[in-house]
Structures are given as C-alpha cells and as structure tokens.
Design a protein around this motif. Structure first.
Motif, PDB file in Angstrom:
ATOM      1  N   GLU A 132     -10.121  -3.238 -10.416  1.00  0.00           N
ATOM      2  CA  GLU A 132      -8.875  -3.411 -11.155  1.00  0.00           C
ATOM      3  C   GLU A 132      -9.028  -4.397 -12.312  1.00  0.00           C
ATOM      4  O   GLU A 132      -8.331  -4.276 -13.319  1.00  0.00           O
ATOM      5  N   LYS A 158       1.542  -0.717 -10.301  1.00  0.00           N
ATOM      6  CA  LYS A 158       1.549  -1.828  -9.351  1.00  0.00           C
ATOM      7  C   LYS A 158       2.955  -2.346  -9.094  1.00  0.00           C
ATOM      8  O   LYS A 158       3.376  -2.501  -7.951  1.00  0.00           O
ATOM      9  N   ASP A 184      -4.022  -5.601  -6.460  1.00  0.00           N
ATOM     10  CA  ASP A 184      -4.303  -4.877  -7.696  1.00  0.00           C
ATOM     11  C   ASP A 184      -3.584  -5.526  -8.885  1.00  0.00           C
ATOM     12  O   ASP A 184      -4.143  -5.660  -9.973  1.00  0.00           O
TER      13      ASP A 184
END
Length: 389
Positions: free
Chosen positions: A194, A290, A305
């Motif tokens: 990420e 997210k 993330d």
C-alpha cells in the motif's frame, strides 16, 4: 486495488527533467487554451474520448478532463505499449472537470478514457514532440531534484524488498494452515504494498492479478491475489473453504507476482511529477477504498492500508517539499498542517501495534477521517503544478 496514478517512465537519474511553464491556469479562458499548445482539453462521454489535439510539445502538459457522460470516468496517458501508465486521474463524476498535470518527454503515447472505470477504455494515439522552447532549470533546483529522485527511488526499492520478504512469510503460513498467524501478518505485509501502491498499480498486467477485489472483477476475469486469500482466511457465511492444494496454488501465484513486481521496480527511475502525482494518487486510494471500508471486505483491516497509503503520500510530499517551499511556501505549510491533522485522527484508532478493525470504528470517527482526507486532497491536487512551475 484501484486505478494507477503514478507516472512511470524510465528516466535516468543523471538526466534531470526539463520543466516547461506550469499550465495549471492555462485553461481558464478559451483564448488561453488556443494559445498554449500544452493546455489540452478532454471530453469524456459514454462512447467518446475527445482530446483537443493529437500531439503537444514536450514539457508540462495539462489535460483538463470534463465528464460529459452519465458514468464516473477516468483519464489515462499511457506509454506507446498501451500498458505503462504515465499519468492518470480518476473518479471524475458526471458534469465534473478535473486537471491532470504531467511532465512529458518526446515520444509516442496513448490517451484513454474509461467511462464506468472498466475495461480498456476509449483510446487514441498521442504524440509528444521535441520542443525548442523548453526552459532550463537552475542549478539549485537541479540539486534538489536529484536528491528527491534518489531518495524516492531508494524508498520504493526498500518497500518492495520488504514486501517480498513479508509476503513470503505470509504465504508460507497460509499454505501450512497456520491461519491465526497468517491473519495477523496479512495487514502488516500489505502495508508495504500500500505504501507504493501507485507504483505497483502502474503495471497494468500485474495489478489485477495481485490486488483485485471481488466486487471489481470484470466478466470472465480470474480472481487471484491478496483478496482471494483474504476471503479464505475470513470466510463469510456459506463460503466453501479452499483445499490445501488450492491454497498452495493461490499462495504461490501471489508470490510469483510479487517477485515479478520487485524485479520491475528495481529498474525504475522517476521524475518529480511522478512523485507528486503518486502522492495525490495514494490519497485517492484512501478516499476510494479505505475510508469507505470497501478495500478489506472480510478482514476489515482497512486502517492498516489507510495508514500505509498516507505514509507513501507523505514520503512523496516530503521528498519534493524543498522544491515547493521555494515556489509556493503557503502550499507547503498547508500540506504539512493537513498531513499532521489526518495522522492525529489515525493515531486515535491505534490499538497496540495495529489499528481498530474498520467495522468497529464509529460512524462519527469515519466521517472525521473522510473529512480530513478531503481536506488534504485539495492542496495535494495542486502539488504537481507547483513542482513543475
């Protein structure tokens, strides 16, 4: 996974980019658009991707993309192979216009609009021609640029190396049936992905194999990668668990793709607009998956993330910060303040070495995070133009 945002051209560090004049405001009037060949307009509809010109002189190009259709769209500038993503802007809603700024070297390219954000898009050839009016860069800016490029390359390579190591440990645990340990390592390993997600996503063949979400699959697309394994580790009601041989197949496939990514990243060099566009793209990843809780549908490890995307965006920003401070100190101050405000909210969600699971985060806290992301996204959207001014 989402759509790529980072420009990835093989630009030798020894050859510093030559910056054209910033065209952030070039499209403010019809006369400006006609007089500045580096200021282009794009009209994206359900069945057309009309670019105002099929070529432009090398330097800082600004594509002002207007969605005239009824679906959310995206716009890409691709390499001549039609696969390598040079720059991209996503989530352009109906009736909305957004700008993409990129420093483009002479060569052949492909433009593409993706109405509905699916498929290969509506494509056309595009050429960037050598320009005699390309401005020079001061020695001071050259040194700042060289430092930013070298540091960012080192950061991405380091994260990629750590991704290989952590993913191998995760795959070994998963194949061995050590599910509790694999579940604990899953979000930690993914943080390395990420942090460099916009780089990883620039490889159009690897990203769908590695990070596709089930909800994003296109008809006939085989589902592999992180989220296929995630569903098996956090099975929903009625789910049929994978057999050991299937686990081995999916795990080994993930590992193969991660190693391929690492080998490709090792040969990359970057430009400062790639770094700036990458920071913007990582914040868009946060906003698109997210903060909505869509990224980790079964594990609910979205905040790991989230933090990693913010880490990557911040590292990119801090790398070009010395350049921006000499050109737009107010923008630099604003970015620092808003990164800090967003990080303070993330820190409130920490639990031990990790974070709260996203399905346990309150709606007011989710809204606060979303608001902070939006507040940061606005000045971050101006970063590339500031760097290239």
């Amino acid at each position: 996974m989402r759509k790529p945002a980072l420009t990835l051209a093989a630009t030798a560090l020894a050859t510093l980019p030559v910056f054209a004049a910033c065209t952030e405001n070039a499209s403010s009037a019809d006369g400006d658009k006609k007089s500045d060949p580096r200021a282009l307009t794009v009209s994206s509809s359900a069945d057309a991707c009309d670019v105002s010109a099929s070529s432009a002189p090398a330097g800082t190009l600004t594509f002002e993309v207007t969605n005239t259709g009824s679906q959310v769209t995206e716009f890409y500038l691709l390499g001549a192979d039609g696969l390598t993503i040079k720059a991209e802007i996503e989530n352009i809603g109906p009736g909305i216009s957004r700008k993409l700024t990129v420093n483009a070297a002479p060569g052949k390219y492909v433009t593409a609009c993706k109405p509905g954000m699916e498929g290969d898009g509506i494509r056309a050839d595009f050429a960037v021609e050598a320009a005699a009016d390309a401005p020079t860069v001061s020695a001071g800016d050259q040194q700042l640029t060289a430092t930013a490029l070298a540091n960012y390359k080192a950061y991405v390579n380091d994260q990629s190396d750590q991704l290989v190591t952590a993913t191998q440990k995760f795959v070994d645990l998963y194949k061995a049936g050590k599910d509790d340990e694999a579940r604990a390592l899953y979000p930690e390993a993914r943080m390395h992905w990420e942090r460099i997600e916009t780089v990883a996503e620039s490889f159009g063949d690897l990203d769908p194999k590695t990070d596709a979400r089930e909800a994003d699959l296109e008809p006939g697309q085989k589902w592999t990668g992180w989220h296929r394994i995630e569903k098996d580790l956090w099975p929903p009601a009625g789910y049929q668990a994978l057999k050991p041989q299937q686990r081995a197949t999916y795990g080994e496939d993930l590992m193969t793709n991660i190693k391929t990514l690492d080998s490709r990243i090792a040969g990359l060099d970057y430009t400062v607009d790639q770094i700036a566009n990458g920071s913007r793209g990582l914040l868009e990843e946060v906003a698109n998956g997210k903060v909505t809780g869509e990224e980790e549908a079964w594990s609910h490890t979205d905040l790991w993330d989230f933090q990693a995307n913010v880490d990557g965006a911040r590292v990119g920003w801090e790398g070009v910060k010395p350049i921006v401070e000499g050109k737009d100190p107010e923008l630099g101050k604003q970015l620092d303040e808003r990164f800090q405000a967003l990080q303070a909210l993330l820190d409130k969600q920490k639990q031990g070495d990790g974070f709260a699971f996203y399905d346990k985060v309150s709606d007011p806290d989710k809204k606060a995070l979303s608001d902070a992301v939006n507040a940061l996204s606005e000045p971050l959207s101006r970063l590339t133009a500031a760097v290239l001014s």
